[in-house]
Every structure is written in C-alpha cells, then in structure tokens.
Design a protein around this motif. Structure first.
Motif, PDB file in Angstrom:
ATOM      1  N   ALA A 196      -3.703  -8.117   3.107  1.00 42.16           N
ATOM      2  CA  ALA A 196      -2.799  -7.124   3.705  1.00 42.16           C
ATOM      3  C   ALA A 196      -2.158  -7.691   4.956  1.00 42.16           C
ATOM      4  CB  ALA A 196      -3.572  -5.858   4.051  1.00 42.16           C
ATOM      5  N   VAL A 197      -0.860  -7.462   5.086  1.00 41.28           N
ATOM      6  CA  VAL A 197      -0.119  -7.882   6.275  1.00 41.28           C
ATOM      7  C   VAL A 197      -0.043  -6.679   7.199  1.00 41.28           C
ATOM      8  CG1 VAL A 197       2.025  -8.860   7.135  1.00 41.28           C
ATOM      9  CG2 VAL A 197       1.171  -9.530   4.896  1.00 41.28           C
ATOM     10  N   LEU A 198      -0.949  -6.599   8.157  1.00 42.04           N
ATOM     11  CA  LEU A 198      -1.064  -5.432   9.037  1.00 42.04           C
ATOM     12  C   LEU A 198      -0.410  -5.700  10.388  1.00 42.04           C
ATOM     13  CD1 LEU A 198      -4.751  -4.435   8.261  1.00 42.04           C
ATOM     14  CD2 LEU A 198      -2.680  -3.356   7.408  1.00 42.04           C
ATOM     15  N   LEU A 251       0.835  -1.190   0.000  1.00 42.90           N
ATOM     16  CA  LEU A 251       0.000   0.000   0.000  1.00 42.90           C
ATOM     17  C   LEU A 251       0.879   1.252   0.000  1.00 42.90           C
ATOM     18  CD1 LEU A 251      -2.865   1.313   0.385  1.00 42.90           C
ATOM     19  CD2 LEU A 251      -2.433   1.171   2.852  1.00 42.90           C
ATOM     20  N   TRP A 252       0.587   2.195  -0.874  1.00 44.41           N
ATOM     21  CA  TRP A 252       1.188   3.523  -0.785  1.00 44.41           C
ATOM     22  C   TRP A 252       0.300   4.376   0.120  1.00 44.41           C
ATOM     23  CZ3 TRP A 252       4.623   6.740  -0.007  1.00 44.41           C
ATOM     24  CH2 TRP A 252       4.633   8.059  -0.433  1.00 44.41           C
ATOM     25  N   HIS A 253      -0.919   4.682  -0.321  1.00 42.35           N
ATOM     26  CA  HIS A 253      -1.905   5.268   0.579  1.00 42.35           C
ATOM     27  C   HIS A 253      -3.284   5.104  -0.031  1.00 42.35           C
ATOM     28  CE1 HIS A 253      -2.716   9.025  -1.742  1.00 42.35           C
ATOM     29  NE2 HIS A 253      -1.416   9.077  -1.975  1.00 42.35           N
ATOM     30  N   ASP A 254      -4.297   5.335   0.782  1.00 37.20           N
ATOM     31  CA  ASP A 254      -5.659   5.422   0.276  1.00 37.20           C
ATOM     32  C   ASP A 254      -6.091   6.875   0.331  1.00 37.20           C
ATOM     33  OD1 ASP A 254      -6.457   6.089   2.878  1.00 37.20           O
ATOM     34  OD2 ASP A 254      -7.197   4.085   3.332  1.00 37.20           O
ATOM     35  N   GLN A 255      -7.252   7.157  -0.255  1.00 39.39           N
ATOM     36  CA  GLN A 255      -7.793   8.513  -0.160  1.00 39.39           C
ATOM     37  C   GLN A 255      -9.270   8.508  -0.519  1.00 39.39           C
ATOM     38  OE1 GLN A 255      -5.546  10.989  -2.844  1.00 39.39           O
ATOM     39  NE2 GLN A 255      -5.792   9.606  -4.563  1.00 39.39           N
ATOM     40  N   LEU A 256     -10.004   9.284   0.235  1.00 40.66           N
ATOM     41  CA  LEU A 256     -11.389   9.572  -0.093  1.00 40.66           C
ATOM     42  C   LEU A 256     -11.400  10.852  -0.914  1.00 40.66           C
ATOM     43  CD1 LEU A 256     -14.457   9.044   0.277  1.00 40.66           C
ATOM     44  CD2 LEU A 256     -14.325  10.502   2.306  1.00 40.66           C
ATOM     45  N   LEU A 257     -12.016  10.794  -2.094  1.00 41.46           N
ATOM     46  CA  LEU A 257     -12.104  11.951  -2.981  1.00 41.46           C
ATOM     47  C   LEU A 257     -13.575  12.286  -3.176  1.00 41.46           C
ATOM     48  CD1 LEU A 257      -9.431  11.062  -5.691  1.00 41.46           C
ATOM     49  CD2 LEU A 257      -9.168  12.571  -3.711  1.00 41.46           C
ATOM     50  N   ALA A 258     -14.014  13.394  -2.614  1.00 39.04           N
ATOM     51  CA  ALA A 258     -15.413  13.798  -2.685  1.00 39.04           C
ATOM     52  C   ALA A 258     -15.527  15.094  -3.471  1.00 39.04           C
ATOM     53  CB  ALA A 258     -15.980  13.989  -1.279  1.00 39.04           C
ATOM     54  N   LYS A 259     -16.383  15.081  -4.482  1.00 43.24           N
ATOM     55  CA  LYS A 259     -16.693  16.306  -5.224  1.00 43.24           C
ATOM     56  C   LYS A 259     -18.077  16.784  -4.795  1.00 43.24           C
ATOM     57  CE  LYS A 259     -13.977  15.710  -9.485  1.00 43.24           C
ATOM     58  NZ  LYS A 259     -13.244  16.978  -9.554  1.00 43.24           N
ATOM     59  N   GLU A 260     -18.119  17.994  -4.291  1.00 39.98           N
ATOM     60  CA  GLU A 260     -19.384  18.555  -3.842  1.00 39.98           C
ATOM     61  C   GLU A 260     -20.321  18.790  -5.030  1.00 39.98           C
ATOM     62  OE1 GLU A 260     -20.264  18.954  -0.780  1.00 39.98           O
ATOM     63  OE2 GLU A 260     -18.347  18.567   0.194  1.00 39.98           O
ATOM     64  N   PRO A 313       8.601   1.600   5.137  1.00 40.16           N
ATOM     65  CA  PRO A 313       8.386   0.760   6.328  1.00 40.16           C
ATOM     66  C   PRO A 313       7.023   0.082   6.292  1.00 40.16           C
ATOM     67  CG  PRO A 313       8.204   3.097   6.880  1.00 40.16           C
ATOM     68  CD  PRO A 313       8.683   3.037   5.470  1.00 40.16           C
ATOM     69  N   ASP A 314       7.021  -1.216   6.594  1.00 38.32           N
ATOM     70  CA  ASP A 314       5.812  -2.016   6.486  1.00 38.32           C
ATOM     71  C   ASP A 314       4.693  -1.533   7.401  1.00 38.32           C
ATOM     72  OD1 ASP A 314       7.101  -3.610   4.654  1.00 38.32           O
ATOM     73  OD2 ASP A 314       7.523  -5.243   6.060  1.00 38.32           O
ATOM     74  N   GLN A 315       5.036  -0.983   8.555  1.00 42.79           N
ATOM     75  CA  GLN A 315       3.980  -0.599   9.489  1.00 42.79           C
ATOM     76  C   GLN A 315       3.159   0.574   8.979  1.00 42.79           C
ATOM     77  OE1 GLN A 315       7.256  -0.278   9.966  1.00 42.79           O
ATOM     78  NE2 GLN A 315       7.769   1.303  11.493  1.00 42.79           N
ATOM     79  N   HIS A 316       3.735   1.379   8.106  1.00 41.58           N
ATOM     80  CA  HIS A 316       3.023   2.516   7.537  1.00 41.58           C
ATOM     81  C   HIS A 316       2.539   2.248   6.117  1.00 41.58           C
ATOM     82  CE1 HIS A 316       4.121   5.059  10.918  1.00 41.58           C
ATOM     83  NE2 HIS A 316       5.372   4.677  10.784  1.00 41.58           N
ATOM     84  N   GLY A 353       7.959  13.140   8.315  1.00 45.76           N
ATOM     85  CA  GLY A 353       7.954  12.868   9.748  1.00 45.76           C
ATOM     86  C   GLY A 353       8.182  11.422  10.129  1.00 45.76           C
ATOM     87  N   LEU A 354       8.324  10.532   9.150  1.00 46.17           N
ATOM     88  CA  LEU A 354       8.517   9.113   9.471  1.00 46.17           C
ATOM     89  C   LEU A 354       9.988   8.742   9.617  1.00 46.17           C
ATOM     90  CD1 LEU A 354       5.886   7.370   7.136  1.00 46.17           C
ATOM     91  CD2 LEU A 354       5.633   8.111   9.520  1.00 46.17           C
ATOM     92  N   GLY A 355      10.868   9.627   9.197  1.00 46.23           N
ATOM     93  CA  GLY A 355      12.294   9.341   9.322  1.00 46.23           C
ATOM     94  C   GLY A 355      12.796   8.265   8.390  1.00 46.23           C
ATOM     95  N   VAL A 356      12.170   8.114   7.232  1.00 50.68           N
ATOM     96  CA  VAL A 356      12.618   7.091   6.282  1.00 50.68           C
ATOM     97  C   VAL A 356      13.920   7.553   5.631  1.00 50.68           C
ATOM     98  CG1 VAL A 356      12.005   5.735   4.244  1.00 50.68           C
ATOM     99  CG2 VAL A 356      10.207   6.503   5.822  1.00 50.68           C
ATOM    100  N   PRO A 357      15.004   6.767   5.707  1.00 46.94           N
ATOM    101  CA  PRO A 357      16.265   7.181   5.087  1.00 46.94           C
ATOM    102  C   PRO A 357      16.158   7.182   3.565  1.00 46.94           C
ATOM    103  CG  PRO A 357      16.612   5.440   6.718  1.00 46.94           C
ATOM    104  CD  PRO A 357      15.138   5.508   6.459  1.00 46.94           C
ATOM    105  N   VAL A 358      16.849   8.091   2.932  1.00 47.34           N
ATOM    106  CA  VAL A 358      16.923   8.098   1.478  1.00 47.34           C
ATOM    107  C   VAL A 358      17.544   6.780   1.010  1.00 47.34           C
ATOM    108  CG1 VAL A 358      17.962   9.203  -0.540  1.00 47.34           C
ATOM    109  CG2 VAL A 358      17.087  10.600   1.349  1.00 47.34           C
ATOM    110  N   GLY A 359      16.919   6.158   0.041  1.00 46.44           N
ATOM    111  CA  GLY A 359      17.401   4.881  -0.485  1.00 46.44           C
ATOM    112  C   GLY A 359      16.852   3.664   0.222  1.00 46.44           C
TER     113      GLY A 359
END
Length: 264
Positions: free
Chosen positions: A262-264, A100-109, A249-252, A239-245
């Motif tokens: 999904a392995v949560l 997973l990269w991320h999810d998102q809710l996309l709402a158009k009014e 991280p699996d937890q995020h 803010g996650l402190g992921v090193p370049v290269g």
C-alpha cells in the motif's frame, strides 16, 4: 470445489494458474491458512477492541455490526487492510492495478437471528469504468456454517442487470433476478486465518450466527485503480468533495504498487 492449499504467509508463493482460473470462472475462491496463527491472534484481539469501541454504521442492525474504514483509526488492523500478501493475491486474481475502496469489520453477535441475504456488492458503489473489484473476507475466528459463513452462486459475476437489493429480505435478489433461483450454491466454512476472495458482482450470502460465540470477519475491498466517481452518495465518499468523473483521491483510497504494497 477445489482449493489452493499451497499459499501461506510463510511461503509467499504466487497463486497457481489453476486457482486464478477457478476464481475467474466461479467468481470466488477459498484460500486456506493465508494468515499465520500469530497474525490471527493479533488481528482478532484488535478486532474485538474495535467491535466494542468503534462506531458502527447502523447500531440497531440485527444482521451484523459494521465498522467501516478501520484502517484510518486502528494501527494494528491497518496492517491487515494493507497486508501485502492479501494485496498480492488480489492483484493476481484481478489482473489489474488496484486501490483500496474500504475495509470493514463485520461482527455477527451470538444467536443474532438474521442472515445477510443474497446480494452483489458492486451495485451499491459509486464507481464508473471499473474493470474489476473484489473483496478479501478474512475469518478471524472459526466460521462453520452455524456461525455465519458465506455461500456463493458460481459463475454469475458477469451479471450487470441486478439492482441493489435489501440485505434483510431473503427473496429480494431472486425477485430482481428470478433465474438465479435455479442456480447451484456453494457454501464455504472457514477456519480462522482462511480467506475467501469474491468478485464484486458475485451473488453471495452469509448465514445467521446460531452459536454461542461472536463471529468476527474482516473485509478488505480492492477496486480498479483507474475507476471514476459517479457522484452517487456513499458513506466513504460523502464530504470528500470528489468531482463527478474524477478518480478516487489516493490519500483516502490508497493505491497498491506493483509489488502490492500500500502506498500510504
């Protein structure tokens, strides 16, 4: 454009070879009826609640109201983000292990007056060495053309020469890649429960919502499990402190296992 009408949550069938080939050729595919009607109701109600109470990335954005990483705060919609059938389809289409990269809710009014203009997704992401990325765009309400469905430019998903563009500028993609002005475009209205998958480099747009009803779409973004982080700032890694290269991280950014759970 043909669509695959055999894949349903009830059937759990693998996608046909023709459907996979269509996706890999065009850079997108429409899968009708992936969610059951019962799932649609459950996830739609949860999405309405998040739309009303969640923290949007840019509350003043007229294009859409975007709430990211819903899976981390809403138990019901976590089930959609990690939906095994969607993940199995994504894994089959991509042909590689995913996370997973991320999810998102996309709402158009209703009557929002602003389209999401043509763009690619992947140029905005701080990823290196990614072999494939794709998004599942799930319609939680009926999305005819007038309510903000998507259009795609087929066969352009190998393009890596297009810079990030302004989603509010209808000409910016075509200034960045002038040849795309002359390419055909495919518009896909969706019923609630339908899904489109599109490659992270497929140029696409979503119409403005000219109807009296809220457009609710939920997107899960799947990426190469083995990609590495470039260090470019992004809301999902800041803010996650992921090193370049390093890898994500699996937890995020949970991995999907060999049966696409999904392995949560």
């Amino acid at each position: 454009m043909s669509t695959d009408t055999t894949t349903t949550t009830a059937g759990h069938r693998p996608l046909s070879a023709e459907t996979v080939e269509q996706y890999r050729s065009d850079g997108f595919v429409h899968l009708p009826g992936v969610l059951t009607p019962e799932e649609v109701v459950t996830y739609r109600e949860a999405a309405r609640h998040v739309h009303q109470t969640g923290t949007a990335m840019d509350a003043d954005n007229p294009i859409f109201r975007q709430v990211v990483n819903v899976w981390q705060s809403d138990e019901t919609l976590r089930g959609l983000t990690t939906h095994p059938l969607l993940a199995r389809h994504a894994t089959q289409l991509a042909g590689i292990p995913l996370r997973l990269w991320h999810d998102q809710l996309l709402a158009k009014e209703p009557h929002n007056g602003a389209a999401t203009e043509y763009h690619q997704d992947a140029p905005y992401w701080p990823h290196a060495g990614s072999r494939h990325s794709l998004s599942a765009w799930v319609a939680l309400v009926d999305v005819p053309v007038e309510r903000g469905c998507m259009s795609f430019i087929p066969g352009q998903h190998e393009r890596r020469d297009i810079r990030p563009v302004d989603l509010a500028d209808r000409t910016d993609l075509f200034q960045a890649a002038a040849d795309l002005v002359w390419e055909p475009r495919v518009t896909i209205p969706l019923r609630a429960g339908d899904v489109t998958f599109h490659n992270g480099y497929t140029p696409h747009t979503a119409n403005r919502n000219d109807t009296d009803e809220l457009r609710l779409a939920f997107v899960t973004i799947y990426v190469d499990r083995d990609l590495t982080f470039t260090g470019t700032p992004h809301v999902c890694t800041d803010g996650l402190g992921v090193p370049v290269g390093a890898g994500l991280p699996d937890q995020h950014f949970p991995r999907f296992d060999d049966v696409a759970a999904a392995v949560l």
